[in-house]
Write a protein that holds these residues in place. Structure first.
Motif, PDB file in Angstrom:
ATOM      1  N   UNK A 252       9.292   5.274  -3.829  1.00  0.00           N
ATOM      2  CA  UNK A 252       9.734   4.649  -2.581  1.00  0.00           C
ATOM      3  C   UNK A 252       8.835   4.978  -1.396  1.00  0.00           C
ATOM      4  N   UNK A 253       7.850   5.831  -1.618  1.00  0.00           N
ATOM      5  CA  UNK A 253       7.003   6.305  -0.521  1.00  0.00           C
ATOM      6  C   UNK A 253       5.593   5.738  -0.664  1.00  0.00           C
ATOM      7  N   UNK A 254       5.230   4.722   0.128  1.00  0.00           N
ATOM      8  CA  UNK A 254       3.894   4.130   0.005  1.00  0.00           C
ATOM      9  C   UNK A 254       2.762   5.112   0.262  1.00  0.00           C
ATOM     10  N   UNK A 255       3.057   6.247   0.894  1.00  0.00           N
ATOM     11  CA  UNK A 255       2.008   7.228   1.169  1.00  0.00           C
ATOM     12  C   UNK A 255       1.813   8.201   0.010  1.00  0.00           C
ATOM     13  N   UNK A 256       2.700   8.192  -0.969  1.00  0.00           N
ATOM     14  CA  UNK A 256       2.599   9.166  -2.057  1.00  0.00           C
ATOM     15  C   UNK A 256       1.455   8.808  -3.002  1.00  0.00           C
ATOM     16  N   UNK A 257       0.916   9.820  -3.667  1.00  0.00           N
ATOM     17  CA  UNK A 257      -0.191   9.585  -4.603  1.00  0.00           C
ATOM     18  C   UNK A 257       0.276   8.747  -5.789  1.00  0.00           C
ATOM     19  N   UNK A 258       1.504   8.984  -6.249  1.00  0.00           N
ATOM     20  CA  UNK A 258       2.028   8.206  -7.364  1.00  0.00           C
ATOM     21  C   UNK A 258       2.133   6.730  -7.018  1.00  0.00           C
ATOM     22  N   UNK A 259       2.596   6.420  -5.807  1.00  0.00           N
ATOM     23  CA  UNK A 259       2.700   5.033  -5.357  1.00  0.00           C
ATOM     24  C   UNK A 259       1.316   4.403  -5.275  1.00  0.00           C
ATOM     25  N   UNK A 260       0.352   5.112  -4.698  1.00  0.00           N
ATOM     26  CA  UNK A 260      -0.993   4.571  -4.536  1.00  0.00           C
ATOM     27  C   UNK A 260      -1.676   4.333  -5.881  1.00  0.00           C
ATOM     28  N   UNK A 261      -1.438   5.221  -6.843  1.00  0.00           N
ATOM     29  CA  UNK A 261      -2.002   5.000  -8.176  1.00  0.00           C
ATOM     30  C   UNK A 261      -1.374   3.767  -8.812  1.00  0.00           C
ATOM     31  N   UNK A 262      -0.059   3.584  -8.569  1.00  0.00           N
ATOM     32  CA  UNK A 262       0.603   2.395  -9.083  1.00  0.00           C
ATOM     33  C   UNK A 262       0.014   1.120  -8.510  1.00  0.00           C
ATOM     34  N   UNK A 263      -0.348   1.153  -7.229  1.00  0.00           N
ATOM     35  CA  UNK A 263      -0.986   0.001  -6.583  1.00  0.00           C
ATOM     36  C   UNK A 263      -2.309  -0.322  -7.283  1.00  0.00           C
TER      37      UNK A 263
END
Length: 368
Positions: A252-263
């Motif tokens: 849920x956090x666009x700033x997280x590393x997991x989110x960015x890797x998903x992008x």
């Protein structure tokens, strides 16, 4: 959504190593959610011809794997199909258009499966009006086996990068009865950009993103307990969960590393698309949406028969405020004035992917 080993290693990248003792390795080796996948094994294992057909129908593709179907058995070999109104997607599908497309997929797969027993399905939509059951179905003897029925168990929606190999024109021609096949590089490039921009819009619209994250099932236990929604399972992903790298909060956090890797992963997937197929209807009534779903199901079986992969990319077709520009662009590119684009899919050659969890048939029968 099941992430592949390649995707998982990308998430682990950057020098992060998940340490696993012998006991942890044994634990991770048992991460297949057998209970959630058992409906695939049970398909066709019913004497009642209605249950036989329905046991295959529940394997149909549907938005966010919500499985929005309920069945009421009636006299003889008939039944009523209802919509489970608790399984809507109010933020990304505010008018339930995609849900009704999914119900159309269910209806068609039921009819295709019934043909395995030489039965035909007589289907009457909305027998009690628009607010009542979705369909009344009567199975009758004397049907011919649908040639697409042999591909039911191998049908998938392939959420992986496709090969760069072009879709041959002779195979594309076989798909023309189902929709508009797009092979030319210029339009493919435009659609790549559109689907990417629309996906980013959804990811950056908090209520839309949260709707998806709330439906994520993290690991074997969650998937077995709720075999719907977006499954995140398997030994590699559960390694990330054990290490605290893959979390609900992080998604849920666009700033997280997991989110960015998903992008990055999703951009790679959408970019690896050699062709598209779109499906339009002249109207946008519930009957049109169901008809589109029935056609999409047959398309998915046909692509399976041809050795092609198919992946619906529906973000640009969603009908909420933040998506208006992309929705307009999709219709400008893919539809004639007055038509509705019901489905847009990536088309190409993709890898073999696992089965998707499903609720057992008995949980979908109102009076079984």
């Amino acid at each position: 959504m099941s992430l592949s080993r390649r995707k998982t290693l990308a998430l682990i990248g950057g020098g992060i190593v998940v340490a696993a003792s012998a006991s942890a390795g044994t634990f991770l080796a048992t991460r297949t959610p057998e209970r959630a996948l058992s409906p695939w094994e049970d398909a066709g294992d019913y004497e009642d011809p209605r249950l036989f057909a329905l046991s295959y129908a529940l394997l149909a593709p549907n938005p966010h794997n919500r499985q929005p179907w309920l069945v009421e058995l009636t006299e003889g070999t008939s039944f009523l199909l209802h919509r489970d109104k608790t399984r809507s997607l109010p933020h990304t599908d505010p008018y339930q258009r995609q849900i009704f497309v999914g119900l159309g997929c269910f209806i068609e797969l039921m009819a295709v499966a019934a043909s395995l027993q030489k039965k035909s399905a007589e289907i009457k939509l909305f027998p009690e009006g628009p607010d009542g059951p979705i369909a009344f179905v009567q199975l009758q003897d004397g049907g011919a086996t649908d040639p697409l029925s042999e591909h039911i168990m191998n049908r998938r929606s392939c959420k992986e990068p496709f090969e760069t190999t072009p879709v041959p024109k002779n195979l594309a021609q076989k798909l023309v009865p189902y929709g508009q096949v797009i092979l030319d590089s210029e339009t493919v490039a435009v659609l790549k950009e559109l689907t990417w921009d629309a996906w980013l819009t959804e990811m950056n619209t908090h209520r839309a993103l949260k709707e998806s994250v709330d439906l994520m099932r993290f690991g074997k236990s969650e998937i077995n307990a709720n075999p719907d929604g977006i499954d995140l399972g398997g030994p590699f992903l559960e390694s990330l969960m054990l290490a605290g790298i893959l979390t609900r909060e992080g998604q849920l956090d666009p700033a997280s590393s997991g989110f960015q890797e998903g992008v990055k992963i999703y951009r790679e997937m959408l970019a690896a698309t050699p062709a598209y197929i779109s499906m339009t209807t002249e109207g946008n009534a519930r009957s049109d949406q169901i008809a589109a779903g029935r056609r999409w199901l047959r398309l998915n079986l046909e692509t399976t028969a041809l050795g092609l992969a198919l992946h619906p990319v529906s973000q640009a077709l969603q009908e909420y405020e933040e998506m208006k520009t992309h929705y307009a662009d999709a219709h400008r590119i893919l539809a004639n004035p007055g038509e509705t684009v019901q489905m847009l899919g990536r088309l190409g050659y993709g890898p073999t992917i696992p089965r998707t969890p499903r609720w057992p048939l008995e949980t979908r029968i109102l009076n079984g």
